[in-house]
Design a protein around this motif. Structure first.
Motif, short mmCIF file in Angstrom:
data_model
loop_
_atom_site.label_atom_id
_atom_site.label_comp_id
_atom_site.label_asym_id
_atom_site.label_seq_id
_atom_site.Cartn_x
_atom_site.Cartn_y
_atom_site.Cartn_z
N PHE A 61 0.87 -1.32 -0.01
CA PHE A 61 -0.22 0.13 -0.03
C PHE A 61 1.07 1.22 0.04
O PHE A 61 2.13 1.03 0.11
N ASP A 62 0.35 2.65 -0.27
CA ASP A 62 0.90 3.58 -0.28
C ASP A 62 1.10 4.15 0.94
O ASP A 62 -0.12 4.24 1.86
N HIS A 63 2.24 4.93 1.44
CA HIS A 63 2.58 5.05 2.68
C HIS A 63 1.29 6.27 3.50
O HIS A 63 1.48 6.33 4.64
N GLN A 108 5.77 0.64 14.26
CA GLN A 108 6.24 0.41 12.97
C GLN A 108 5.00 -0.30 12.32
O GLN A 108 4.95 -1.59 12.56
N TRP A 109 4.44 0.31 11.37
CA TRP A 109 2.99 -0.39 10.90
C TRP A 109 3.30 -1.05 9.72
O TRP A 109 2.60 -2.06 9.21
N ALA A 110 4.51 -0.93 9.02
CA ALA A 110 4.71 -1.50 7.61
C ALA A 110 6.25 -1.57 7.53
O ALA A 110 7.01 -0.84 8.11
N LEU A 111 6.63 -2.39 6.59
CA LEU A 111 8.22 -2.24 6.14
C LEU A 111 8.06 -1.66 4.49
O LEU A 111 7.24 -1.82 3.84
N PRO A 112 9.46 -1.09 4.37
CA PRO A 112 9.45 -0.26 3.07
C PRO A 112 9.95 -1.26 2.11
O PRO A 112 11.10 -1.58 1.88
N ILE A 113 8.86 -1.80 1.22
CA ILE A 113 9.27 -2.84 0.15
C ILE A 113 9.74 -2.29 -1.30
O ILE A 113 10.48 -2.96 -1.98
N GLY A 259 6.83 5.22 -3.36
CA GLY A 259 6.95 3.93 -2.95
C GLY A 259 5.92 3.28 -2.31
O GLY A 259 4.72 3.71 -2.50
N ALA A 260 6.23 2.12 -1.65
CA ALA A 260 5.30 1.14 -1.32
C ALA A 260 5.65 0.29 0.09
O ALA A 260 7.03 0.36 0.05
N GLY A 261 4.72 0.29 0.99
CA GLY A 261 5.05 -0.38 2.11
C GLY A 261 4.51 -1.79 2.01
O GLY A 261 3.57 -2.05 1.28
N ILE A 262 4.79 -2.82 2.90
CA ILE A 262 4.07 -4.08 2.86
C ILE A 262 3.67 -4.36 4.49
O ILE A 262 4.32 -4.03 5.16
N GLY A 263 2.49 -4.46 4.58
CA GLY A 263 1.68 -4.63 6.03
C GLY A 263 1.04 -5.78 6.19
O GLY A 263 0.84 -6.43 5.19
N VAL A 264 0.79 -6.29 7.25
CA VAL A 264 0.04 -7.39 7.70
C VAL A 264 -1.22 -7.06 8.15
O VAL A 264 -1.36 -6.38 9.45
N SER A 265 -2.47 -7.50 7.86
CA SER A 265 -3.67 -7.14 8.33
C SER A 265 -3.64 -7.75 9.59
O SER A 265 -3.45 -8.70 10.09
N ALA A 266 -4.52 -6.80 10.40
CA ALA A 266 -4.67 -7.20 11.74
C ALA A 266 -5.86 -8.21 11.93
O ALA A 266 -5.95 -9.11 13.03
N ARG A 267 -6.49 -8.74 10.86
CA ARG A 267 -7.29 -9.56 10.80
C ARG A 267 -6.85 -11.10 10.56
O ARG A 267 -7.67 -12.21 10.45
N THR A 268 -5.34 -11.19 10.12
CA THR A 268 -5.01 -12.44 9.85
C THR A 268 -4.99 -13.44 10.86
O THR A 268 -4.89 -13.09 11.97
N ASP A 276 7.09 -12.93 9.08
CA ASP A 276 8.18 -13.60 8.49
C ASP A 276 8.41 -13.52 6.97
O ASP A 276 9.65 -13.33 6.59
N TYR A 277 7.38 -13.79 6.22
CA TYR A 277 7.59 -13.64 4.85
C TYR A 277 7.69 -12.12 4.50
O TYR A 277 8.52 -11.76 3.48
N ALA A 278 7.12 -11.04 5.08
CA ALA A 278 7.20 -9.74 4.80
C ALA A 278 9.06 -9.12 5.10
O ALA A 278 9.50 -8.64 4.40
N LEU A 279 9.23 -9.98 6.13
CA LEU A 279 10.75 -9.62 6.58
C LEU A 279 11.74 -10.17 5.47
O LEU A 279 12.60 -9.53 5.37
N TYR A 280 11.28 -11.34 4.98
CA TYR A 280 12.22 -11.68 3.95
C TYR A 280 11.98 -11.15 2.74
O TYR A 280 13.21 -10.64 2.32
N LEU A 281 11.03 -10.61 2.25
CA LEU A 281 10.85 -9.55 0.82
C LEU A 281 11.55 -8.50 1.08
O LEU A 281 12.15 -7.86 0.19
N CYS A 282 11.78 -8.03 2.28
CA CYS A 282 12.35 -6.72 2.60
C CYS A 282 13.86 -6.61 3.19
O CYS A 282 14.36 -5.92 3.14
N SER A 283 14.18 -8.03 3.20
CA SER A 283 15.62 -8.08 3.60
C SER A 283 16.58 -7.54 2.28
O SER A 283 16.32 -7.54 1.24
N ALA A 284 17.77 -7.14 2.79
CA ALA A 284 18.58 -6.63 1.88
C ALA A 284 19.17 -7.59 0.93
O ALA A 284 19.14 -7.24 -0.40
#
Length: 382
Positions: A61-63, A108-113, A259-268, A276-284
């Motif tokens: 999503f858009d920041h 921190q509500w999202a990661l900068p992907i 840019g765009a961030g990746i976040g995890v729904s509170a309803r998941t 864990d998957y979001a952290l992998y996608l945003c890893s250097a």
């Protein structure tokens, strides 16, 4: 078997590296299934988050939505899932204010992907006859006049959303000032944009950056674009291709951060797996490897500075790093997105000469103050 569903926006810059990640990540997590859907660029930037958060575990999503996300606790904060060392890593690896753009109320509500800002672009095969890349407004106008004598044009995406972004880039906005954009700053910015628009391709009023770039690579009549969000995909493609450069403003400061961030729904129902998957996608490591190879535009500073990444993209990242490192982070308080949506068509009308700058400035500053008061009231009630 755990299944994660994610929602991307519909451009290869976003979905390319997400789709490419699923098989290698599943090889490490064989009990996991990952599915990515797509929505339009307009829905990504201005659509409602609520329905998406009901249906998906992960959302790109858009920041500027962070204000609404934080006030409603619509997403899972990443803080409890990260060590102090990992937080410091992301802070240090942030491209411009990308990391900070997804933080609010101490969490921190999202990661900068993905990272982007407004940059300049050009057809190198067309620009070569006119000299060097412009570095000032005067240079841009001079280039535009010379190009017109040859039957060619500048380009300037001017659909309402991008018109508003242009004003934020050039208008010297003051988030906590008495006026968000003073009438003097608005007059200067709108005058500059009218000057550029007068020398820009007639299709500019219907263009967003993607439509603009698609036209530039398919036709021979647009030489240079001074301000539009950058897309690495047009630099990486075979000829004809685009080159990108810093925006033609003093010190390249003020280019609006995107840019765009990746976040995890509170309803998941799969909170840890999604985090864990979001952290992998945003890893250097993934950002400067598979992410770029699949057409992505990473949020990682290490990727932007990587020699191999720049060699594979005709120096897209190195050539625009100055702009994004000094880019402008727009307000993220609850209600800013509503203000942005209401203001955008008025800015487009002012650039077109259909609305006076005085009228725009008075309305814009009044409506911005209202949005801040609404946000303060919402916070006091909470």
């Amino acid at each position: 078997m755990t299944k994660l569903r994610g929602l991307a926006w519909d451009h290869v810059r976003c979905w390319g590296p997400l789709d490419a990640s699923t098989e290698p990540y599943r090889a490490m997590h064989p009990d996991l299934e990952i599915e990515w859907d797509r929505r339009s660029l307009y829905e990504f930037g201005e659509g409602a988050l609520g329905p998406a958060l009901e249906a998906y575990d992960l959302i790109v999503f858009d920041h500027p939505f962070i204000g609404e996300i934080a006030s409603g606790e619509l997403m899972v904060p990443f803080d409890p899932f990260m060590t102090d060392d990992l937080k410091r890593h992301f802070q240090q690896d942030s491209t411009g204010a990308s990391w900070r753009s997804y933080a609010r109320d101490g969490r921190q509500w999202a990661l900068p992907i993905d990272a982007a800002c407004q940059v300049a672009s050009y057809r190198p095969d067309l620009l070569t006859r006119y000299g060097s890349v412009p570095t000032s407004h005067e240079d841009v106008i001079d280039l535009g006049r010379r190009a017109r004598r040859d039957g060619k044009w500048l380009g300037l995406p001017l659909v309402p959303t991008d018109a508003m972004c242009l004003l934020l880039t050039l208008g010297n906005p003051q988030e906590h000032g008495d006026e968000f954009i003073s009438q003097d700053d608005a007059d200067r910015a709108i005058t500059q944009l009218r000057d550029i628009a007068a020398l820009s391709h007639p299709g500019s009023a219907t263009w967003n950056p993607i439509r603009c770039y698609d036209h530039m690579v398919a036709n021979e009549d647009v030489v240079y674009v001074p301000f539009a969000f950058g897309y690495v995909n047009y630099s990486s493609k075979s000829a004809p291709y685009l080159r990108f450069a810093d925006v033609p403003t003093q010190n390249s400061a003020g280019a609006l951060l995107g840019g765009a961030g990746i976040g995890v729904s509170a309803r998941t129902k799969h909170r840890q797996a999604a985090i864990d998957y979001a952290l992998y996608l945003c890893s250097a490591e993934y950002q400067r490897g598979g992410y770029v190879k699949a057409g992505g535009q990473p949020g990682s500073l290490a990727a932007w500075q990587d020699d191999g990444v720049n060699a594979s993209t005709r120096d897209f990242f190195g050539a625009t790093l100055k702009s994004i490192q000094s880019s402008y982070l727009r307000p993220t308080h609850p209600g800013f997105m509503a203000f942005f949506r209401e203001c955008a068509p008025r800015v487009a009308s002012a650039i077109a000469g259909e609305t006076s700058v005085h009228e725009l400035s008075e309305w814009l500053n009044r409506r911005y103050r209202e949005s801040r008061l609404e946000a303060d009231l919402q916070r006091s009630v909470a």
